[in-house]
Every structure is written in structure tokens, then in C-alpha cells.
Design a protein around this motif. Structure first.
Motif, PDB file in Angstrom:
ATOM      1  N   UNK A  47      -5.116   4.814   0.081  1.00  0.00           N
ATOM      2  CA  UNK A  47      -4.064   3.810   0.152  1.00  0.00           C
ATOM      3  C   UNK A  47      -4.103   2.909  -1.085  1.00  0.00           C
ATOM      4  N   UNK A  48      -3.672   3.389  -2.260  1.00  0.00           N
ATOM      5  CA  UNK A  48      -3.691   2.509  -3.427  1.00  0.00           C
ATOM      6  C   UNK A  48      -2.859   1.257  -3.152  1.00  0.00           C
ATOM      7  N   UNK A  49      -3.327   0.131  -3.679  1.00  0.00           N
ATOM      8  CA  UNK A  49      -2.679  -1.161  -3.455  1.00  0.00           C
ATOM      9  C   UNK A  49      -1.974  -1.636  -4.724  1.00  0.00           C
ATOM     10  N   UNK A  50      -0.858  -2.323  -4.519  1.00  0.00           N
ATOM     11  CA  UNK A  50      -0.069  -2.842  -5.637  1.00  0.00           C
ATOM     12  C   UNK A  50       0.366  -4.267  -5.346  1.00  0.00           C
ATOM     13  N   UNK A  56       5.102   3.802  -8.849  1.00  0.00           N
ATOM     14  CA  UNK A  56       4.010   4.741  -8.577  1.00  0.00           C
ATOM     15  C   UNK A  56       4.507   5.899  -7.713  1.00  0.00           C
ATOM     16  N   UNK A  57       5.252   5.582  -6.653  1.00  0.00           N
ATOM     17  CA  UNK A  57       5.793   6.600  -5.746  1.00  0.00           C
ATOM     18  C   UNK A  57       6.701   7.569  -6.506  1.00  0.00           C
ATOM     19  N   UNK A  95       3.485   1.100   2.868  1.00  0.00           N
ATOM     20  CA  UNK A  95       3.054   0.654   4.192  1.00  0.00           C
ATOM     21  C   UNK A  95       2.496  -0.756   4.054  1.00  0.00           C
ATOM     22  N   UNK A  96       2.881  -1.659   4.942  1.00  0.00           N
ATOM     23  CA  UNK A  96       2.334  -3.017   4.889  1.00  0.00           C
ATOM     24  C   UNK A  96       0.946  -3.093   5.534  1.00  0.00           C
ATOM     25  N   UNK A 104       0.838  -1.194   0.000  1.00  0.00           N
ATOM     26  CA  UNK A 104       0.000   0.000   0.000  1.00  0.00           C
ATOM     27  C   UNK A 104       0.873   1.245   0.000  1.00  0.00           C
ATOM     28  N   UNK A 105       0.384   2.296  -0.653  1.00  0.00           N
ATOM     29  CA  UNK A 105       1.108   3.562  -0.695  1.00  0.00           C
ATOM     30  C   UNK A 105       0.301   4.601   0.063  1.00  0.00           C
TER      31      UNK A 105
END
Length: 156
Positions: free
Chosen positions: A108-111, A120-121, A129-130, A93-94
């Protein structure tokens, strides 16, 4: 649906009429943000975003009376890049990017991988973030986005 041939804990497509128990939005309208919680008996809650998912997981019985976290069999989030379902605990998650979620606020987009999240960042900022950390406590700026709970009986 047993006729689908899929295991009971397999991710499902979001029905158009499904509403997020946290905010009331329709997750199918923003499918790349969607999340889902599957209970041991096969019931599903669809959520509009990973933020709503982690809010939900912190207070399952508030949003789904009669249920608690111990009743959960599987949790999935949608990969921001592909739209494929990912097991939430395996997703990256970002937090803190410039990308706004379906409610036009931080999210919190997920990858599927650290590499995807880092790409993405590099374009939109943020940090990874986990799921384990997000389950314990949301970052302060995201806690402020938690919907307020009102006793509906006082509205009668």
C-alpha cells in the motif's frame, strides 16, 4: 528525546536497528515504505510498510503486549515520492499496483495527495484507498499476507 526540541508526537527518523513488530524486517532499509506509531508516553514502534502498519493497528496488543489502540498518540507513513513523513489518516494509499513492497509482495504505497496517487496509478495501476477503510479491514489479497502468529513458548 526531550533534548531534540521536537514535540513528543513528532515523527522520528527510523533507527538502523529498529525491527518491525509485525514481520521482523528493518524499516530503515526501505525508508520510503516505513511507518511509525507513537504512543502517548513517547514510545515508538517502527514498521516496514503501510501494510504492516494496518496489520499492526488491527491487533496492537498482539504485537506490543500491554498496549492497545487507545494508547496511540500519532501514526505516520512515508510518502512514496518524497520520503517525507505524512500523518497516516491524511495519506492516500494505493492498492493493487504492480509495485512490490519491501517483502516483495503487494503493498500500500502512501502519497501526500490524490494527484500524486493518481499519477502513480496511471503508471503502475491500482486504485486509491483511504486509511479509514484500511483500518477497518484490509483487502482480501492483502489479508492473505498477514504473518501467522505462533506461540513462542511452544518452541522451547
Amino acid at each position: 528525546d526531550p533534548a531534540s526540541g521536537l514535540p513528543m508526537t513528532a515523527p522520528r527518523e527510523v533507527p538502523p536497528q529498529a525491527r518491525c513488530p509485525v514481520c521482523g524486517m528493518y524499516p530503515a532499509r526501505h525508508r520510503r515504505w516505513a511507518a511509525q506509531v507513537i504512543f502517548l508516553d513517547g514510545d515508538v514502534q517502527f514498521l516496514d510498510s503501510p501494510l504492516s502498519l494496518f496489520q499492526y493497528l488491527q491487533q496492537v496488543s498482539r504485537y506490543t503486549p500491554g498496549r492497545n489502540a487507545g494508547h496511540i498518540a500519532a501514526i505516520y507513513v512515508s510518502d512514496q515520492d518524497s520520503g517525507q513523513w505524512l500523518e497516516a489518516d491524511e495519506a492516500v494509499f494505493v492498492h493493487g499496483s504492480i509495485l512490490m513492497g519491501p517483502m516483495r509482495s503487494g503493498n500500500l504505497p502512501a502519497f501526500a495527495s490524490e494527484a500524486q496517487a493518481q499519477a502513480f496509478i496511471n503508471q503502475r495501476g491500482g486504485s486509491t484507498m483511504p486509511a479509514a477503510r484500511l483500518r477497518q479491514k484490509l483487502p482480501e489479497d492483502l489479508q492473505a499476507l498477514t504473518p501467522h502468529f505462533h506461540d513462542r513458548s511452544s518452541l522451547r
